[in-house]
Motif scaffolding. Sequence first.
Motif, PDB file in Angstrom:
ATOM      1  N   UNK A  67      12.696 -21.510 -34.920  1.00  0.00           N
ATOM      2  CA  UNK A  67      13.952 -21.098 -34.316  1.00  0.00           C
ATOM      3  C   UNK A  67      14.902 -22.304 -34.301  1.00  0.00           C
ATOM      4  N   UNK A  68      16.202 -22.075 -34.540  1.00  0.00           N
ATOM      5  CA  UNK A  68      17.134 -23.193 -34.693  1.00  0.00           C
ATOM      6  C   UNK A  68      17.629 -23.763 -33.366  1.00  0.00           C
ATOM      7  N   UNK A  69      16.692 -24.050 -32.466  1.00  0.00           N
ATOM      8  CA  UNK A  69      17.026 -24.562 -31.146  1.00  0.00           C
ATOM      9  C   UNK A  69      16.018 -25.631 -30.748  1.00  0.00           C
ATOM     10  N   UNK A  70      16.441 -26.508 -29.845  1.00  0.00           N
ATOM     11  CA  UNK A  70      15.569 -27.564 -29.380  1.00  0.00           C
ATOM     12  C   UNK A  70      14.511 -27.069 -28.417  1.00  0.00           C
ATOM     13  N   UNK A  71      13.542 -27.917 -28.148  1.00  0.00           N
ATOM     14  CA  UNK A  71      12.477 -27.597 -27.193  1.00  0.00           C
ATOM     15  C   UNK A  71      13.079 -27.350 -25.808  1.00  0.00           C
ATOM     16  N   UNK A  72      12.559 -26.346 -25.124  1.00  0.00           N
ATOM     17  CA  UNK A  72      12.963 -26.084 -23.750  1.00  0.00           C
ATOM     18  C   UNK A  72      14.431 -25.724 -23.582  1.00  0.00           C
ATOM     19  N   UNK A  73      15.021 -25.061 -24.571  1.00  0.00           N
ATOM     20  CA  UNK A  73      16.461 -24.784 -24.521  1.00  0.00           C
ATOM     21  C   UNK A  73      16.824 -23.622 -23.607  1.00  0.00           C
ATOM     22  N   UNK A  74      15.887 -22.699 -23.347  1.00  0.00           N
ATOM     23  CA  UNK A  74      16.219 -21.463 -22.642  1.00  0.00           C
ATOM     24  C   UNK A  74      15.214 -21.169 -21.531  1.00  0.00           C
ATOM     25  N   UNK A  75      15.727 -20.653 -20.420  1.00  0.00           N
ATOM     26  CA  UNK A  75      14.803 -20.209 -19.370  1.00  0.00           C
ATOM     27  C   UNK A  75      14.470 -18.719 -19.524  1.00  0.00           C
ATOM     28  N   UNK A  76      15.153 -18.035 -20.468  1.00  0.00           N
ATOM     29  CA  UNK A  76      14.846 -16.627 -20.746  1.00  0.00           C
ATOM     30  C   UNK A  76      15.025 -16.361 -22.228  1.00  0.00           C
ATOM     31  N   UNK A  77      14.037 -15.728 -22.837  1.00  0.00           N
ATOM     32  CA  UNK A  77      14.136 -15.221 -24.209  1.00  0.00           C
ATOM     33  C   UNK A  77      13.775 -13.744 -24.174  1.00  0.00           C
ATOM     34  N   UNK A  91      16.052  -5.728 -18.703  1.00  0.00           N
ATOM     35  CA  UNK A  91      16.563  -6.884 -19.434  1.00  0.00           C
ATOM     36  C   UNK A  91      17.843  -7.396 -18.787  1.00  0.00           C
ATOM     37  N   UNK A  92      18.762  -6.479 -18.453  1.00  0.00           N
ATOM     38  CA  UNK A  92      20.034  -6.866 -17.842  1.00  0.00           C
ATOM     39  C   UNK A  92      19.809  -7.614 -16.529  1.00  0.00           C
ATOM     40  N   UNK A  93      18.852  -7.163 -15.733  1.00  0.00           N
ATOM     41  CA  UNK A  93      18.567  -7.826 -14.458  1.00  0.00           C
ATOM     42  C   UNK A  93      18.091  -9.254 -14.690  1.00  0.00           C
ATOM     43  N   UNK A  94      17.302  -9.473 -15.727  1.00  0.00           N
ATOM     44  CA  UNK A  94      16.801 -10.814 -16.016  1.00  0.00           C
ATOM     45  C   UNK A  94      17.909 -11.714 -16.567  1.00  0.00           C
ATOM     46  N   UNK A  95      18.786 -11.163 -17.400  1.00  0.00           N
ATOM     47  CA  UNK A  95      19.908 -11.954 -17.909  1.00  0.00           C
ATOM     48  C   UNK A  95      20.844 -12.370 -16.765  1.00  0.00           C
TER      49      UNK A  95
END
Length: 264
Positions: A114-124, A50-54
């Motif tokens: 989820x309280x976020x817009x579409x396409x907000x994150x490149x990693x979940x 996980x840390x490597x991906x973050x």
Amino acid sequence: MAQTIRNHNTRTFEDLIAEAAAAPVDGWDFSWLDGRATEERPSWGYARAMAARWARATAALDVQTGGGEVLAAVPQLPPLAVATEGWPPNVARATALLHPRGVAVVADADEPPLPFGDGAFDLVTSRHPVQTWWPEIARVLTPGGTYFSQQVGPASVFELVEYFLGPQSADVRGRRDPGKARAEAEAAGLQVADLRQEKLRTEFHDIGAVVYFLRKVIWMVPGFTVEEYEDKLAALDEQIRTDGPFVAHTTRFLIEARKPLRSS
């Protein structure tokens, strides 16, 4: 859970029960069980992976972060770092741990949306989510984005569950099946890049460890209280003192899914 065991069974049943019943169970830190219980770890090393991906992300979200303990140990955070949590004591704990590192902690009921817009994150990411809302994961990921999660597998620690609740149905034992997770991820439009499952030995070395575990992991024996299960606890205490640790088996699965790039 730690591997070095201390003998607490020289103490009385009443003392062990009272101590475990009074211990705080907020957050997702199991260090209270050090020397009292052991659990094998999955071979894939979730926290490290996980840390490597973050470290490679530009905008990352940790869903159901608990007390923030896993995320707080990530050495390198992206420019935008967010975590959600639904249980108020854990929200406070995660805020205290993560805000100093620049992570925004959002109180969220762990239900769609989820309280976020579409396409907000490149990693979940999510470690041991209670439930994965796959359409929402897909919605908040950018095209090419990744969901990476370690989850509780089917019939995890069910030797302990069935000691208290009796035999469970095939339907109950089959919940949290990784094959179902794959199907739901794909139905949400994600491509599963990795899916692995392992069965891991878990040992409880005294009755206090059992009580603490069931108080903390509240869905194992719903509504668990010492008073309601005192007779079963006393019998299990005697069994552990006579025969050695109570052995159960934890199941875990790792899933990594990606949102396809938009076609040109």
